[in-house]
Scaffold this active site. Structure first.
Site, PDB file in Angstrom:
ATOM      1  N   GLY A 178       0.810  -1.206   0.000  1.00  0.00           N
ATOM      2  CA  GLY A 178       0.000   0.000   0.000  1.00  0.00           C
ATOM      3  C   GLY A 178       0.845   1.257   0.000  1.00  0.00           C
ATOM      4  N   SER A 179       0.334   2.275   0.658  1.00  0.00           N
ATOM      5  CA  SER A 179       0.925   3.612   0.533  1.00  0.00           C
ATOM      6  C   SER A 179       2.290   3.757   1.184  1.00  0.00           C
ATOM      7  CB  SER A 179      -0.037   4.665   1.111  1.00  0.00           C
ATOM      8  OG  SER A 179      -1.228   4.711   0.345  1.00  0.00           O
TER       9      SER A 179
END
Length: 592
Positions: free
Chosen positions: A287-288
Site C-alpha cells: 500500500g501507501s
C-alpha cells in the site's frame, strides 16, 4: 588204585611281536603337535571370552539411534535466556526379550496413565527388537520406571529444548524436533553453523561447552510489541497482526512479532497455516508505504523537486482502468501535499514521468525484486507483475500490483532515512555491518533529508498525526492496501500498515505495525484505514518501547532539522523554523 589224570595237550599261544618304541625325535614331534592343538584350542576359547567381554551385543536397536545432541543456549541482546537444554530420559522396550508382556504393560501404564494398555500390548506382542515407549520424560519419572524392575525395559538419557518464555519470540527462535535438531528459525540456522557436523562426528558434549547465540532482539521490547499487537487484534477484530522494530543504523532486528504465533515447546503448533511469519515469509501489497519509495525515486531522478506541482484534479485513466484517490483533494498538489494526502494519482503521474524501466531499476536497487535472505531460513520471493506495462507502473507506484515481505519493505525504507545504505537485516547481535551492506548511496543525501522532512510533515499534519508520542520526534508513512478476493480488490477487506521512524532528524529505530482485515469501530466512524488503527497502535508501542531501548524524551526539537526544505521554501517547511520550534517547546512544557 592210583588214579591218574591226564591233561589234554593244549597248543601254546603264539608269541606276540614286541612293539618298537618310537625314536626320541618322533616322540618329541608328537608331543609338540598335541601341545599346539591344546594351545590353539584354549586360545580360541580365550579370544571368544575376551570378545564377549569387550563387545557385548547391544541390548536393542536403541544403540544405533543417535542421541539427541546438546545445543547452545540462545539469549537476547541483554543476556536473557530464550532457549536452553534440560536433561530428560526416553523409555524404550525390547519386545522379543520381554518375559511377561502383561506385567510390562501394567507397570508402564501405572507410570504413564496416558498410554493405552491395548496399544502398548499390541506393540509389545511382536518379534521386534526395539520400540519407544515414551520420549523426553523428566528424570524423576525415569526413576519410577527404573524402580519397576521390568526386564528388557530401559531408558536413554537425552536432552530436551526448553523455551522459558513460551511463544514470546517463537517466529524468530523457531523450533527443534524430538531429536533436538533445528527445524525452523534460528534453531535451524544454528545447525547449519557447524552443530550438525559435531553431531555427525558422534562427539558427546553439553551446552556449557558451546558459546551462547546472542540475538539482536530485546526481550523487553518484544513483550511490549506483542502485548500491543494482541490488544489491537482484539480491539479491531483483525484476523492477524504483525510488527517489527528495526535499528536502521545497523540493520539489527530488535523485535519481531507475527500473530497468531505458536509455542515452540509444542512445535506441532507451528504447522497450522495461519502461524506463518508474516514479517519475513508473508508477501503483501504494502500500500501507501511504498509511496515513500516512489517519492524518493522521483526526487532522485531530477524530474521533480519539493516545489513540483502534480495534477491530481482528475482521475488518471489508462485504457479501461481508472486510478483515483481515496479522499482526493481534486486539485493540483505540490509534492509535499501529494505525500501527506497520499495521492494515488500524483504518485502514478510521477512514476509515468520517470518511466517504467527506471522504476524497475530503482526498485531492484532497493532490494525489492529479489528474495531477502537473513539468518532465518524462512523467506519468500517477491511477487512481480508478469508483464510490466503502464498500468503496472502506476499501481506499483502506490503499493499495489507487487507483493514483497514486510521485512524487505522495511529494509528499503530504512535506507531512505539512514544516509542511503541498504543494509541486510540481521537477527544476530554484533554482526559486522560492512559485510551486510547490499548497496551504498541508493539515494542522494539531499533526497534522504527531503524524505525525513516529508515523513515528519506527515506526522504533524497528515495521516500519521495519531502516532505522535510526547517527547519523541517521529515521522512516518501510512499504508492501506485492499486485499484481492476472488480476483478483485475488495474495499471491505484491507491490510493496514504504518512505518514510523524516530528520531526523524537523526533516525535510530523504525517501527512497523500491520493489521490484517481490521474492522471499523464507532470511535473510528466506521473507517478501517491505517490512520485509524495501525497509527495509534504504533504510537502506543513507541511510548512503551523507546524508554526501554534507551531513547530519552526530548522536549526541545532541533532548531533547523530540514535545511533543504527551508531553503527551497517548500510547502509545510515553515513548521520547522526556529519560531515553530519555540512554539513546540512551549506546548510540550505542559506535558513535562
Amino acid at each position: 588204585m592210583t588214579m591218574r589224570f591226564y591233561m589234554k595237550k593244549m597248543p601254546l599261544p603264539p608269541l606276540r611281536k614286541r612293539r618298537r618304541r618310537p625314536s626320541p625325535p618322533a616322540l618329541r614331534l608328537r608331543i609338540a603337535f598335541l601341545a599346539i592343538i591344546f594351545i590353539l584350542s584354549y586360545a580360541i576359547i580365550g579370544a571368544r571370552l575376551v570378545h564377549f567381554g569387550l563387545h557385548t551385543p547391544p541390548p536393542s536397536a536403541a544403540a544405533l539411534i543417535p542421541p539427541s545432541v546438546a545445543r547452545p543456549n540462545i539469549v537476547d541482546r541483554n543476556g536473557t535466556v530464550l532457549a536452553m537444554d534440560i536433561p530428560v530420559a526416553s523409555i524404550y522396550a525390547e519386545p522379543r526379550r520381554l518375559v511377561d508382556i502383561n506385567e510390562a504393560v501394567e507397570g508402564l501404564t501405572s507410570v504413564f496413565p496416558d498410554l493405552s494398555p491395548a496399544e502398548l500390548y499390541r506393540r509389545f506382542d511382536t518379534d521386534r527388537g526395539f520400540v519407544w515407549v515414551k520420549r523426553k520424560i523428566p528424570l524423576a519419572t525415569k526413576n519410577q520406571v527404573w524402580n519397576l524392575g521390568i526386564p528388557s525395559v530401559g531408558f536413554r538419557e537425552e536432552t530436551q529444548r526448553l523455551y522459558p518464555n513460551g511463544d514470546l519470540a517463537s517466529h524468530v527462535l523457531g523450533a527443534v524436533n524430538t531429536d533436538n535438531i533445528g527445524i525452523a528459525g534460528i534453531e535451524k540456522w544454528i545447525d547449519g553453523q557447524g552443530l550438525q557436523i559435531l553431531r555427525d562426528t558422534g562427539l558427546k558434549f553439553d551446552a556449557n561447552a558451546l558459546h551462547p547465540i546472542e540475538l539482536s532482539m530485546d526481550l523487553r521490547a518484544q513483550f511490549i510489541l506483542k502485548d500491543e499487537l494482541r490488544k489491537a487484534m482484539d480491539k479491531f477484530s483483525a484476523i492477524a497482526a504483525a510488527g517489527l522494530i528495526l535499528d536502521v543504523t545497523n540493520g539489527e532486528v530488535v523485535a519481531l512479532v507475527s500473530l497468531p504465533d505458536f509455542n515452540p515447546n509444542i512445535p506441532s503448533d507451528a504447522l497450522r497455516s495461519d502461524r506463518i511469519n508474516r514479517i519475513s515469509v508473508g508477501t503483501f501489497e504494502m500500500g501507501s508505504t511504498f509511496k515513500a519509495l516512489t517519492t524518493a525515486m522521483a526526487l532522485d531522478s531530477g524530474a521533480f523537486n519539493l516545489n513540483s506541482v502534480i495534477d491530481a484534479s482528475q482521475p488518471l485513466r489508462l485504457g479501461r482502468s481508472t486510478i483515483s484517490d481515496f479522499r482526493g483533494q481534486k486539485r493540483p498538489l505540490t509534492l509535499p501535499e501529494a505525500f501527506i494526502h497520499s495521492s494515488n494519482i500524483a504518485m502514478g503521474r510521477m512514476a509515468l514521468t520517470v518511466g517504467k524501466q527506471a522504476q524497475q531499476n530503482f526498485l531492484k536497487k532497493m532490494g525489492q525484486f529479489d528474495r531477502l535472505t537473513t539468518e532465518l531460513p524462512e523467506s519468500a520471493v517477491p511477487i512481480l507483475p508478469p508483464r510490466w506495462g503502464d498500468i503496472n507502473t502506476v499501481t506499483v507506484a502506490f503499493g499495489h500490483g507487487m507483493a514483497v515481505t514486510p521485512l524487505q519493505a522495511s529494509m528499503a525504507i530504512a535506507s531512505l532515512i539512514n544516509g542511503g545504505r541498504l543494509i541486510q537485516p540481521t537477527f544476530i547481535k554484533g554482526t559486522p555491518v560492512e559485510d551486510r551492506i547490499l548497496a551504498n548511496n541508493v539515494i542522494t543525501a539531499k533526497t534522504g533529508e527531503t524524505l525525513r522532512f516529508l515523513m515528519r510533515l506527515n506526522a504533524e499534519v497528515g495521516s500519521a498525526r495519531g502516532g505522535n508520542v510526547a517527547g519523541f520526534y517521529i515521522g512516518g508513512k501510512t499504508g492501506t492496501a485492499e486485499k484481492v478476493v476472488g480476483g478483485r480488490y475488495s474495499k471491505e477487506r484491507v491490510l493496514t500498515s504504518f512505518m514510523s521512524v524516530t528520531p526523524i532528524d537523526n533516525p535510530k529505530y523504525l517501527f512497523l505495525t500491520i493489521l490484517d482485515e481490521p474492522k471499523g469501530l464507532p470511535e473510528t466512524y466506521g473507517f478501517r484505514t491505517s490512520g485509524w488503527n495501525a497509527v495509534p497502535v504504533t504510537g502506543s508501542i513507541m511510548a512503551r518501547a523507546l524508554p526501554v531501548l534507551g531513547v530519552s524524551p526530548r522536549w526541545s526539537p532541533p532548531e533547523r532539522p530540514f535545511p533543504v526544505a527551508l531553503s527551497a521554501g517548500a510547502w509545510g517547511a515553515h513548521r520547522f523554523t526556529p519560531v515553530a520550534a519555540e512554539r513546540y517547546r512551549a506546548a510540550t512544557q505542559v506535558l513535562q
